[in-house]
Design an enzyme around this catalytic site. Structure first.
Site, PDB file in Angstrom:
ATOM      1  N   HIS A 122      -5.560   0.256  -1.208  1.00  0.00           N
ATOM      2  CA  HIS A 122      -5.851  -1.153  -0.922  1.00  0.00           C
ATOM      3  C   HIS A 122      -6.879  -1.755  -1.884  1.00  0.00           C
ATOM      4  CE1 HIS A 122      -4.473   0.706   2.896  1.00  0.00           C
ATOM      5  NE2 HIS A 122      -3.788  -0.413   2.990  1.00  0.00           N
TER       6      HIS A 122
ATOM      7  N   ASP B  51      -7.528   5.422  -1.526  1.00  0.00           N
ATOM      8  CA  ASP B  51      -7.149   4.194  -0.831  1.00  0.00           C
ATOM      9  C   ASP B  51      -6.402   3.246  -1.765  1.00  0.00           C
ATOM     10  OD1 ASP B  51      -7.017   1.891   0.710  1.00  0.00           O
ATOM     11  OD2 ASP B  51      -8.997   2.211   1.583  1.00  0.00           O
TER      12      ASP B  51
ATOM     13  N   CYS C 108       0.812  -1.213   0.000  1.00  0.00           N
ATOM     14  CA  CYS C 108       0.000   0.000   0.000  1.00  0.00           C
ATOM     15  C   CYS C 108       0.851   1.272   0.000  1.00  0.00           C
ATOM     16  CB  CYS C 108      -0.992   0.008   1.157  1.00  0.00           C
ATOM     17  SG  CYS C 108      -0.269  -0.317   2.775  1.00  0.00           S
TER      18      CYS C 108
END
Length: 465
Positions: free
Chosen positions: A424, A422, A298
């Site tokens: 992820h 994000d 990440c």
């Protein structure tokens, strides 16, 4: 994106052949030959065989033949809005044939026009003349990539638009000639390339000619002159090639989504102001580039997003680093052992800071937060960062990393929401899914682990033109 009440872009593109012979390498002779060749191209533009075709429509226009137009129901007094209907009708017919679903909400904020030359019957029937000389000479042929853009109003008459386009084509030819004269070296003649830049109001869209093959760092003086002409700040780039306007009907070839936050609604936070990332970035997340980094990559992906911002703002011409290149950079600066390369080890904000400095020469400030509950009190620092630097912020805490793209913050109440990208996410480049599922979205303070510590890497914008 251009709003309908502000007008739409008309864009003409096509190639015009520049051709001439040189019997001498003297600079004055070459300059004279180039000027004559550009004049010949200008004659093509003013000939009766010069034609415009509005892309995706049956509309053809002969600007120099008393503004002849087909279909016959279109006249010089026809408003631009009516021309759009012909494009729409052609698109809908094409969709019926291909069984494609049409997005009726897609704004049509640009009319594309092909520049063409009609083959005349007289030229086909003419008898060629052969002239033979026993002399050494250099013959030069190149295509001038004409690319002209103007902003027009929907009620503006077609005849007025065509006149404007013709003027701009002639102006662009003149600018191309100046660029060739300025940047040619002996018999090496660079192709002049147009770039369009959407500058802050009230300037709007401008076009600049840069020579192909000449890197941005050798064009600094030209940019400084333009910054001075348009009263632009001299501490950040506006006119590098990477700053060129990306038209909404053009796809990015690399497949990454650009700036998905622009499609979000603003958060409902009383008495707050928005402080957002300034410029374009690409969204990097898990499982892209045929790399399975699910569960450990990440921070690498957030770093790639940050690097993309510096690339697309023109601060660097380097490619966005891969995981291996990031790891190699950390080994090179002495932060990691050689065994780190090829591993699946996490990195954090301090490593992101080191890589940005080593690979791009970008310095960063680090904001330390001892626990997530304290992030709610950092509104002023984040608002100031986005107001002055405008760069994406990488935040790492616990085992997770995210990218902060902005904040909505109230100076009076201290309330805050964070615009989060994000890394992820593991799915495809589907904008609707990314926005609907919150992979890019506004988050409240409870988004952060209230007991974990966080480090924020806040890249600083270089002071360059």
């Amino acid at each position: 994106m251009v709003l309908e009440d502000q007008g739409i872009f008309c864009r003409v593109r096509g190639a015009l052949e520049l051709s001439f012979s040189l019997h001498s390498k003297e600079e004055a002779t070459i300059q004279k030959a180039i000027t004559k060749a550009v004049q010949d191209v200008s004659l093509q533009v003013s000939s009766e065989y010069f034609v415009f075709n509005i892309c995706g429509s049956p509309v053809f226009i002969w600007p120099n033949r008393n503004l002849k137009i087909t279909p016959v129901e279109i006249t010089p007094d026809t408003p631009c809005r009516e021309i759009q209907k012909y494009i729409r009708a052609e698109e809908e017919e094409s969709d019926k044939r291909s069984s494609r679903k049409k997005d009726k909400k897609r704004p049509r904020d640009i009319i594309n026009i092909n520049l063409m030359m009609e083959i005349s019957k007289s030229s086909l029937s003419s008898v060629p003349t052969i002239h033979q000389e026993h002399k050494k000479h250099l013959h030069v042929e190149m295509n001038l990539p004409i690319d002209v853009v103007i902003l027009v109003q929907l009620e503006q008459k077609l005849g007025v638009i065509v006149e404007h386009l013709m003027r701009e084509i002639c102006n662009q030819l003149s600018d191309m000639e100046k660029s060739i004269h300025k940047h040619m070296k002996e018999t090496c003649i660079p192709i002049p390339q147009p770039f369009h830049f959407l500058l802050p109001e009230p300037i709007g869209m401008i076009s600049v000619i840069y020579p192909a093959g000449v890197p941005d760092d050798q064009l600094t003086m030209i940019r400084k002159e333009l910054h001075n002409k348009f009263h632009l700040p001299e501490d950040r780039p506006y006119l590098r090639r990477a700053n060129a306007y990306h038209f909404p009907d053009e796809r990015y070839k690399d497949g990454y989504l650009r700036s998905p936050h622009l499609f979000l609604s603003n958060p409902n936070l009383e008495d707050s102001k928005l402080y957002l990332v300034n410029g374009v970035y690409s969204y990097h997340h898990y499982m892209q580039d045929r790399m399975d980094d699910n569960g450990w990559g990440c921070a690498y992906r957030s770093l790639q997003t940050v690097c993309s911002w510096f690339k697309y703002q023109g601060y660097t011409e380097k490619s966005i680093p891969t995981h291996k290149e990031i790891q190699q950079a950390l080994v090179d600066v002495g932060d990691k052992p050689k065994s780190f390369i090829g591993s699946r080890q996490w990195i954090g904000s301090i490593e992101v800071q080191a890589v940005l400095d080593h690979l791009l020469g970008i310095t960063s400030k680090i904001l330390f937060v001892s626990q997530g509950s304290e992030l709610a009190s950092k509104g002023r620092e984040l608002a100031n960062h986005f107001s002055t630097e405008g760069t994406p912020v990488m935040i790492g805490g616990g085992v997770l990393a995210h990218t902060i793209l902005g904040v909505a913050w109230s100076e009076t109440t201290g309330q805050i929401k964070y615009l989060i990208l994000d890394p992820h996410y593991t799915g495809a480049e589907d904008l609707n899914t990314i926005l609907d599922k919150g992979w890019c979205g506004w988050k409240a303070s409870n988004f952060w682990d209230q007991n974990a510590y966080y480090n924020l890497c806040m890249p600083q914008r270089p002071k360059v033109v």
